[in-house]
Design a protein around this motif. Structure first.
Motif, PDB file in Angstrom:
ATOM      1  N   GLY A  30      -1.376   5.825  -1.810  1.00  0.00           N
ATOM      2  CA  GLY A  30      -0.184   5.520  -0.845  1.00  0.00           C
ATOM      3  C   GLY A  30       0.342   7.558  -0.573  1.00  0.00           C
ATOM      4  N   LEU A  31       0.327   7.775   0.206  1.00  0.00           N
ATOM      5  CA  LEU A  31       0.521   9.242   0.720  1.00  0.00           C
ATOM      6  C   LEU A  31       1.746   9.729   1.340  1.00  0.00           C
ATOM      7  CD1 LEU A  31      -2.724  10.544   1.967  1.00  0.00           C
ATOM      8  CD2 LEU A  31      -1.848  11.291  -0.640  1.00  0.00           C
ATOM      9  N   GLN A  32       2.411  10.729   1.486  1.00  0.00           N
ATOM     10  CA  GLN A  32       3.792  10.253   2.419  1.00  0.00           C
ATOM     11  C   GLN A  32       3.601  12.425   2.704  1.00  0.00           C
ATOM     12  OE1 GLN A  32       5.770  12.650   1.298  1.00  0.00           O
ATOM     13  NE2 GLN A  32       7.176  13.000   3.573  1.00  0.00           N
ATOM     14  N   GLY A  33       3.410  12.588   3.999  1.00  0.00           N
ATOM     15  CA  GLY A  33       4.357  13.712   4.886  1.00  0.00           C
ATOM     16  C   GLY A  33       4.177  13.946   6.541  1.00  0.00           C
ATOM     17  N   GLU A  34       5.125  14.526   6.301  1.00  0.00           N
ATOM     18  CA  GLU A  34       5.799  15.131   7.874  1.00  0.00           C
ATOM     19  C   GLU A  34       6.263  13.202   8.796  1.00  0.00           C
ATOM     20  OE1 GLU A  34       3.108  17.476  10.212  1.00  0.00           O
ATOM     21  OE2 GLU A  34       2.064  18.315   8.408  1.00  0.00           O
ATOM     22  N   ASN A  35       7.207  13.295   7.544  1.00  0.00           N
ATOM     23  CA  ASN A  35       7.997  11.731   8.484  1.00  0.00           C
ATOM     24  C   ASN A  35       6.686  10.889   8.345  1.00  0.00           C
ATOM     25  OD1 ASN A  35      10.512  13.228   8.200  1.00  0.00           O
ATOM     26  ND2 ASN A  35       9.585  13.945  10.551  1.00  0.00           N
ATOM     27  N   VAL A  36       5.535  10.486   7.685  1.00  0.00           N
ATOM     28  CA  VAL A  36       5.248   9.257   7.614  1.00  0.00           C
ATOM     29  C   VAL A  36       4.454   9.381   6.543  1.00  0.00           C
ATOM     30  CG1 VAL A  36       2.671   8.594   8.324  1.00  0.00           C
ATOM     31  CG2 VAL A  36       3.895  10.173   9.873  1.00  0.00           C
ATOM     32  N   ILE A  37       4.399   8.029   6.435  1.00  0.00           N
ATOM     33  CA  ILE A  37       3.884   7.013   4.748  1.00  0.00           C
ATOM     34  C   ILE A  37       2.750   6.156   5.482  1.00  0.00           C
ATOM     35  CG2 ILE A  37       4.663   5.774   3.035  1.00  0.00           C
ATOM     36  CD1 ILE A  37       7.337   6.652   2.808  1.00  0.00           C
ATOM     37  N   TRP A  38       1.723   6.768   4.564  1.00  0.00           N
ATOM     38  CA  TRP A  38       0.916   5.759   3.844  1.00  0.00           C
ATOM     39  C   TRP A  38       0.428   4.993   3.092  1.00  0.00           C
ATOM     40  CZ3 TRP A  38       0.631  10.663   5.869  1.00  0.00           C
ATOM     41  CH2 TRP A  38       0.350  11.238   7.050  1.00  0.00           C
ATOM     42  N   ILE A  39       0.465   3.918   2.916  1.00  0.00           N
ATOM     43  CA  ILE A  39       0.001   2.930   2.036  1.00  0.00           C
ATOM     44  C   ILE A  39      -1.139   2.128   2.729  1.00  0.00           C
ATOM     45  CG2 ILE A  39       0.800   0.457   0.726  1.00  0.00           C
ATOM     46  CD1 ILE A  39       2.799   2.709   1.132  1.00  0.00           C
ATOM     47  N   ASN A  40      -1.498   2.152   0.987  1.00  0.00           N
ATOM     48  CA  ASN A  40      -3.006   1.424   1.421  1.00  0.00           C
ATOM     49  C   ASN A  40      -3.407  -0.028   1.071  1.00  0.00           C
ATOM     50  OD1 ASN A  40      -5.763   1.286   0.212  1.00  0.00           O
ATOM     51  ND2 ASN A  40      -5.876   2.345  -1.162  1.00  0.00           N
ATOM     52  N   ARG A  41      -4.074  -0.301   2.717  1.00  0.00           N
ATOM     53  CA  ARG A  41      -4.124  -1.994   2.417  1.00  0.00           C
ATOM     54  C   ARG A  41      -4.637  -2.260   1.537  1.00  0.00           C
ATOM     55  NH1 ARG A  41      -5.601  -2.707   8.590  1.00  0.00           N
ATOM     56  NH2 ARG A  41      -3.899  -2.721   8.918  1.00  0.00           N
ATOM     57  N   HIS A  42      -5.519  -2.102   1.014  1.00  0.00           N
ATOM     58  CA  HIS A  42      -6.401  -2.746  -0.303  1.00  0.00           C
ATOM     59  C   HIS A  42      -5.642  -3.467  -1.210  1.00  0.00           C
ATOM     60  CE1 HIS A  42      -9.518  -2.992   3.163  1.00  0.00           C
ATOM     61  NE2 HIS A  42      -9.463  -1.660   2.721  1.00  0.00           N
ATOM     62  N   LEU A  43      -3.942  -2.707  -1.677  1.00  0.00           N
ATOM     63  CA  LEU A  43      -4.074  -2.599  -3.034  1.00  0.00           C
ATOM     64  C   LEU A  43      -3.849  -3.979  -3.186  1.00  0.00           C
ATOM     65  CD1 LEU A  43      -0.794   0.019  -2.540  1.00  0.00           C
ATOM     66  CD2 LEU A  43      -2.493  -0.127  -4.124  1.00  0.00           C
ATOM     67  N   PRO A  44      -3.698  -5.148  -3.994  1.00  0.00           N
ATOM     68  CA  PRO A  44      -3.954  -6.199  -4.473  1.00  0.00           C
ATOM     69  C   PRO A  44      -3.345  -6.567  -4.056  1.00  0.00           C
ATOM     70  CG  PRO A  44      -3.685  -5.772  -6.428  1.00  0.00           C
ATOM     71  CD  PRO A  44      -3.779  -3.992  -5.230  1.00  0.00           C
ATOM     72  N   THR A  45      -1.104  -6.579  -4.358  1.00  0.00           N
ATOM     73  CA  THR A  45      -0.379  -7.362  -4.450  1.00  0.00           C
ATOM     74  C   THR A  45       0.849  -6.526  -3.477  1.00  0.00           C
ATOM     75  OG1 THR A  45       0.514  -6.579  -6.595  1.00  0.00           O
ATOM     76  CG2 THR A  45      -0.340  -8.356  -7.146  1.00  0.00           C
ATOM     77  N   ARG A  46       1.776  -7.644  -3.350  1.00  0.00           N
ATOM     78  CA  ARG A  46       3.137  -7.041  -2.634  1.00  0.00           C
ATOM     79  C   ARG A  46       3.625  -6.054  -4.271  1.00  0.00           C
ATOM     80  NH1 ARG A  46       2.744  -7.607   2.548  1.00  0.00           N
ATOM     81  NH2 ARG A  46       3.837  -9.290   3.924  1.00  0.00           N
TER      82      ARG A  46
END
Length: 153
Positions: free
Chosen positions: A27-43
């Motif tokens: 995951g990454l966070q910056g400038e009011n945006v968070i990106w979560i890796n879609r390929h993480l295997p579990t909730r």
């Protein structure tokens, strides 16, 4: 708290996207945006990453990717602590005990987090409070993990 409710809460303040990312980036966070890796295997993994990135949003500033800096390490720790307290407050330990949860595996499933996240969160609580803390009407023991409920006379 589950992933969807944390996601909904996060989206009140910033944008959250699930995107395919480099496998080494969760995951990454910056400038009011968070990106979560879609390929993480579990909730469970997604919620822990989302909570940590929200922790960065609330507690960090600047580019802290270089973890050789003491200041950056401190900001990383603050963000993780924010996530521990958000997903796993002390009240959850008491609630889990009263629901009959009896081991760390069951506790991680009950809360909806990874076992690794749970272990580190418990270690953080132990570092902060010692082996036990009197909280509300119980004593929470961190080593070994357990609850002591006292009689009220």
């Amino acid at each position: 708290m589950n992933y969807e409710s944390l996601l909904e809460e996060a989206q009140k303040e910033l944008y959250v996207y699930e995107k395919p990312l480099n496998p080494s980036i969760k995951g990454l966070q910056g400038e009011n945006v968070i990106w979560i890796n879609r390929h993480l295997p579990t909730r469970a993994e997604k919620i822990t990453i989302l909570a940590e990135e929200l922790g960065h949003y609330h507690t960090s500033c600047g580019d802290i990717l270089d973890q050789s800096s003491i200041q950056n390490k401190k900001q990383e720790l603050r963000a993780r602590q924010w996530a521990y307290y958000k997903l796993f407050p002390l009240d959850k330990i008491i609630q889990a005990h009263r629901e009959g949860i009896r081991n760390k595996y069951e506790l991680a499933n009950y809360i909806g987090v990874t076992e690794e996240f749970l272990e580190v969160a418990l270690q953080r609580y132990q570092d902060k409070y010692g082996d036990a803390i009197e909280y509300k009407d119980v004593t929470i023991c961190f080593n070994p993990l357990g609850i002591v409920e006292w009689f009220n006379f």
